[in-house]
Scaffold this motif. Structure first.
Motif, mmCIF file in Angstrom:
data_model
loop_
_atom_site.group_PDB
_atom_site.id
_atom_site.type_symbol
_atom_site.label_atom_id
_atom_site.label_comp_id
_atom_site.label_asym_id
_atom_site.label_seq_id
_atom_site.Cartn_x
_atom_site.Cartn_y
_atom_site.Cartn_z
ATOM 1 N N ASN A 276 0.861 -1.226 0.105
ATOM 2 C CA ASN A 276 -0.073 0.042 -0.048
ATOM 3 C C ASN A 276 0.914 1.079 0.021
ATOM 4 N N PHE A 277 2.111 1.189 0.655
ATOM 5 C CA PHE A 277 3.029 2.268 0.694
ATOM 6 C C PHE A 277 3.540 2.734 -0.682
ATOM 7 N N THR A 278 3.993 1.705 -1.354
ATOM 8 C CA THR A 278 4.431 1.853 -2.756
ATOM 9 C C THR A 278 3.355 2.200 -3.718
ATOM 10 N N GLY A 279 2.521 1.629 -3.679
ATOM 11 C CA GLY A 279 1.206 2.178 -4.711
ATOM 12 C C GLY A 279 0.792 3.448 -4.596
ATOM 13 N N GLY A 280 0.373 3.698 -3.208
ATOM 14 C CA GLY A 280 0.035 5.019 -2.624
ATOM 15 C C GLY A 280 0.991 5.985 -3.091
ATOM 16 N N VAL A 281 2.385 5.722 -2.723
ATOM 17 C CA VAL A 281 3.437 7.067 -3.007
ATOM 18 C C VAL A 281 3.543 7.233 -4.623
ATOM 19 N N ILE A 282 3.437 6.098 -5.155
ATOM 20 C CA ILE A 282 3.333 6.275 -6.852
ATOM 21 C C ILE A 282 2.558 6.838 -7.371
ATOM 22 N N MET A 390 -4.165 8.226 3.281
ATOM 23 C CA MET A 390 -4.618 6.981 4.225
ATOM 24 C C MET A 390 -4.100 5.366 3.456
ATOM 25 N N LEU A 391 -4.033 5.368 2.269
ATOM 26 C CA LEU A 391 -3.693 4.177 1.890
ATOM 27 C C LEU A 391 -2.229 4.072 2.092
ATOM 28 N N ILE A 392 -1.268 5.254 2.039
ATOM 29 C CA ILE A 392 0.136 5.183 2.182
ATOM 30 C C ILE A 392 0.267 4.590 3.642
ATOM 31 N N LEU A 393 -0.379 5.271 4.644
ATOM 32 C CA LEU A 393 -0.139 4.974 5.956
ATOM 33 C C LEU A 393 -0.719 3.521 6.341
ATOM 34 N N SER A 394 -1.654 3.093 5.596
ATOM 35 C CA SER A 394 -2.584 2.137 5.974
ATOM 36 C C SER A 394 -1.652 0.764 6.351
ATOM 37 N N GLY A 395 -1.608 -0.064 7.563
ATOM 38 C CA GLY A 395 -1.024 -1.269 7.619
ATOM 39 C C GLY A 395 0.214 -1.072 8.155
ATOM 40 N N LEU A 396 0.631 0.002 8.575
ATOM 41 C CA LEU A 396 2.109 0.329 8.938
ATOM 42 C C LEU A 396 2.027 0.333 10.566
ATOM 43 N N LYS A 397 3.071 -0.137 11.205
ATOM 44 C CA LYS A 397 3.124 -0.091 12.641
ATOM 45 C C LYS A 397 3.076 1.364 13.002
ATOM 46 N N PRO A 398 2.532 1.909 14.306
ATOM 47 C CA PRO A 398 2.685 3.141 14.801
ATOM 48 C C PRO A 398 4.085 3.731 14.905
ATOM 49 N N GLU A 399 5.133 3.003 14.900
ATOM 50 C CA GLU A 399 6.602 3.654 14.952
ATOM 51 C C GLU A 399 6.975 3.812 13.682
ATOM 52 N N GLN A 400 6.325 3.176 12.515
ATOM 53 C CA GLN A 400 6.977 3.557 11.205
ATOM 54 C C GLN A 400 6.093 4.878 10.429
ATOM 55 N N TRP A 502 -5.120 0.844 -7.553
ATOM 56 C CA TRP A 502 -6.056 -0.604 -7.400
ATOM 57 C C TRP A 502 -5.018 -1.526 -7.240
ATOM 58 N N GLY A 503 -3.693 -1.190 -7.420
ATOM 59 C CA GLY A 503 -2.581 -2.050 -6.968
ATOM 60 C C GLY A 503 -2.501 -2.412 -5.372
ATOM 61 N N THR A 504 -3.139 -1.551 -4.661
ATOM 62 C CA THR A 504 -3.123 -1.627 -3.243
ATOM 63 C C THR A 504 -4.216 -2.536 -2.800
ATOM 64 N N LYS A 505 -4.089 -2.749 -1.334
ATOM 65 C CA LYS A 505 -4.928 -3.626 -0.805
ATOM 66 C C LYS A 505 -6.188 -2.674 -0.346
ATOM 67 N N PRO A 506 -7.575 -3.137 -0.198
ATOM 68 C CA PRO A 506 -8.425 -2.345 0.061
ATOM 69 C C PRO A 506 -8.502 -2.150 1.657
ATOM 70 N N ILE A 507 -8.472 -0.774 1.835
ATOM 71 C CA ILE A 507 -8.727 0.002 3.299
ATOM 72 C C ILE A 507 -9.856 0.797 3.505
ATOM 73 N N HIS A 508 -10.404 0.868 4.715
ATOM 74 C CA HIS A 508 -11.394 2.035 4.880
ATOM 75 C C HIS A 508 -10.773 3.056 5.742
ATOM 76 N N GLY A 509 -11.511 4.238 6.036
ATOM 77 C CA GLY A 509 -10.706 5.326 6.644
ATOM 78 C C GLY A 509 -10.735 4.905 8.192
ATOM 79 N N LYS A 510 -11.616 3.986 8.717
ATOM 80 C CA LYS A 510 -11.534 3.776 10.084
ATOM 81 C C LYS A 510 -10.545 2.829 10.467
ATOM 82 N N HIS A 511 -9.699 2.128 9.301
ATOM 83 C CA HIS A 511 -8.550 1.474 9.824
ATOM 84 C C HIS A 511 -7.083 2.091 9.553
#
Length: 520
Positions: A276-282, A390-400, A502-511
């Motif tokens: 998600n970070f890679t796809g969002g940043v691109i 949101m896509l870029i930051l989703s799925g990352l650990k808080p310290e990341q 659409w190369g990223t995984k689906p996420i919603h704002g609450k996540h």
């Protein structure tokens, strides 16, 4: 001062009037920063003319700021932990005021570019720190409100900037587009320090990746100078351009090797392992590069080819923020209910439509046709930053989160600088190509050409005057066709970038992870 140092966890949120004044104070500095970019765009022809350089050389005023700003961003996290968020924000804002004043005093393009480099460097921490201070000021449950307040300033500035920049350029002198930062900056600094001086964050000594930073400066500076001077020096027919390209490539390779093996890298490249970070940043960075390149070209084309004044060009570009201001709160309130990829896709489709509309401009375009795409673009702006962030930051650990936010902003700002250089260079090349093609039809065997020349001579123009007028008309037409090519290519680029979304995984704002450290 020891009793004024707190950890992030022990800082209580601000309340009431203090919260409102604090939010306005911090946002004012952000407003000043963003205003400085948009206010300069419409003033480039004026600055270039006053300093005796071409309009294309004048765009270095924009790219020099963007590049140094991008380089400074990765240092923000280390600086904030070393000196404290409040001290860093206050110092950065004050230095920005000083650099702005120096820009206004510049007597040559070289001096102005040097002061813009300084201004961009000291401005690096301003926007990330303003996000952090706002998030720490509001209750956790109202983090979305904090970001909405912050976003509004970044949307209002592009509305005010072109109008103000155009008006100042037409009625006063261009240095005042920089001097205007002085009272704004002093006010923002004073009010922010008054409220936040006892809310300083804990500090600690950390190693800084000096070799990584040096390599970063080396390859980015070489690449940007190559892009800016390539057209002037005939690209790879010039030994200087070949040398710059070699430095950029070798520096980039060594930078990658060093950063991947450094214990405390200036840029954490391991984040790109996250899909998600890679796809969002691109999507965010290349989209921003295309967007930024086009908002540099549009006022240049309007002023140099369509005879707009700086004020008229500013008014034509200003509507971009109107619908963005209206729609952004709605998107912010409802983003958690939808797939962020759908919202971002809608934004990219609207960007594509807007740029396609601009690709149909003619040299006789009326003012409404110029302004209509700007109004529509406001919807795209409201759907651009928030869902992709949101896509870029989703799925990352808080310290990341701090490193991820810093890296994504670094790549985005860098792509903006590269985008403006590439767009102006491509516009030059396409305009020259169209000029050559049009000239091929300007001969005695073309009845349109001969009739035009006869008509001009019948109204009293000499042969030389008629030729000069025809050449001017042809140049305007060639430049318009060249700009159309850039708009059309950018339109198609936004469509292609939807694949990255659409190369990223689906996420919603609450996540999505929202944290005060996320803005570093």
């Amino acid at each position: 001062m020891a009793n004024a140092i707190h950890s992030d966890a022990t800082l209580p949120p601000l309340q009431g009037a203090v919260l409102a004044i604090g939010a306005i104070s911090v946002s004012l500095a952000t407003f000043m920063n963003v205003l400085d970019s948009s206010i300069a765009n419409v003033a480039i022809p004026t600055i270039a003319g006053d300093l005796g350089v071409s309009a294309n050389q004048g765009t270095w005023v924009i790219t020099s700021f963007a590049v140094s700003n991008a380089i400074a961003i990765p240092l923000t996290g280390w600086l904030s932990q070393r000196f404290g968020q409040v001290r860093l924000f206050i110092t950065s804002t004050l230095l920005f005021v000083v650099a702005s004043f120096l820009c206004g005093t510049a007597q040559s393009i070289e001096m102005l570019i040097a002061f813009r480099v300084l201004q961009g460097a000291v401005a690096g921490p301003m926007i990330p720190m303003s996000q952090s201070l706002l998030l720490a000021s509001f209750p956790k449950a109202k983090a979305g409100t904090a970001m909405a307040v912050w976003s509004m300033t970044t949307l209002v500035a592009p509305v005010v900037g072109p109008i103000l920049g155009g008006w100042i350029s037409d009625n006063y002198s261009w240095p005042w587009i920089f001097y205007i930062n002085v009272p704004l900056g002093v006010l923002a600094t004073y009010s922010t320090w008054t409220i936040y001086q006892k809310r300083e964050t804990v500090t600690k000594k950390l190693p800084v990746d000096t070799i990584g930073l040096s390599l970063l400066v080396l390859w980015i500076a070489a690449l940007q100078i190559m892009l800016d001077k390539g057209r002037e020096l005939d690209w790879f027919h010039s030994g200087q351009i070949i040398t710059l390209a070699a430095i950029a490539v070798i520096g980039f390779v060594f930078f990658l090797i060093w950063e991947l093996n450094e214990e405390h890298p200036i840029v954490d490249l391991s984040l790109f392992r996250n899909r998600n970070f890679t796809g969002g940043v691109i999507a965010l960075s290349l989209g921003y590069g295309a967007f930024f390149g086009n908002i540099v070209i549009l006022p240049l084309w309007l002023q140099t080819q369509i005879a707009y004044t700086a004020t008229q060009a500013g008014l034509a570009m200003a509507p971009v923020g109107l619908f963005a201001i209206m729609v952004s709160p709605f998107v912010g309130r409802n983003i958690h209910r939808m797939d962020a990829r759908i919202i971002a896709t809608c934004g990219f489709l609207i960007f594509s439509l807007v740029l396609y509309m601009r690709s149909l401009f003619t040299s006789g375009v009326d003012n409404w046709s110029v302004m209509l795409p700007a109004y529509i673009q406001g919807f795209a702006m409201a759907m651009f930053f928030a869902p992709l962030s949101m896509l870029i930051l989703s799925g990352l650990k808080p310290e990341q989160i701090p490193a991820a936010s810093g890296l994504s902003n670094f790549v985005r700002v860098l792509c903006g600088a590269f985008g403006s250089s590439l767009a102006t260079t491509a516009w030059d090349n396409r305009s020259a190509l169209h000029h050559t093609q049009l000239m091929e039809h300007a001969n005695a065997y073309n009845p349109i050409y001969t009739n035009s020349m006869q008509s001009l001579q019948q109204i009293g123009l000499s042969s030389d005057q008629a030729n000069a007028m025809f050449e001017r008309t042809l140049s305007v037409q060639a430049s318009t066709l060249g700009a159309n090519d850039i708009f059309y290519f950018s339109s198609m680029m936004f469509l292609v970038l939807i694949i990255a979304i659409w190369g990223t995984k689906p996420i919603h704002g609450k996540h999505a992870v929202v944290d005060a450290g996320g803005a570093h």
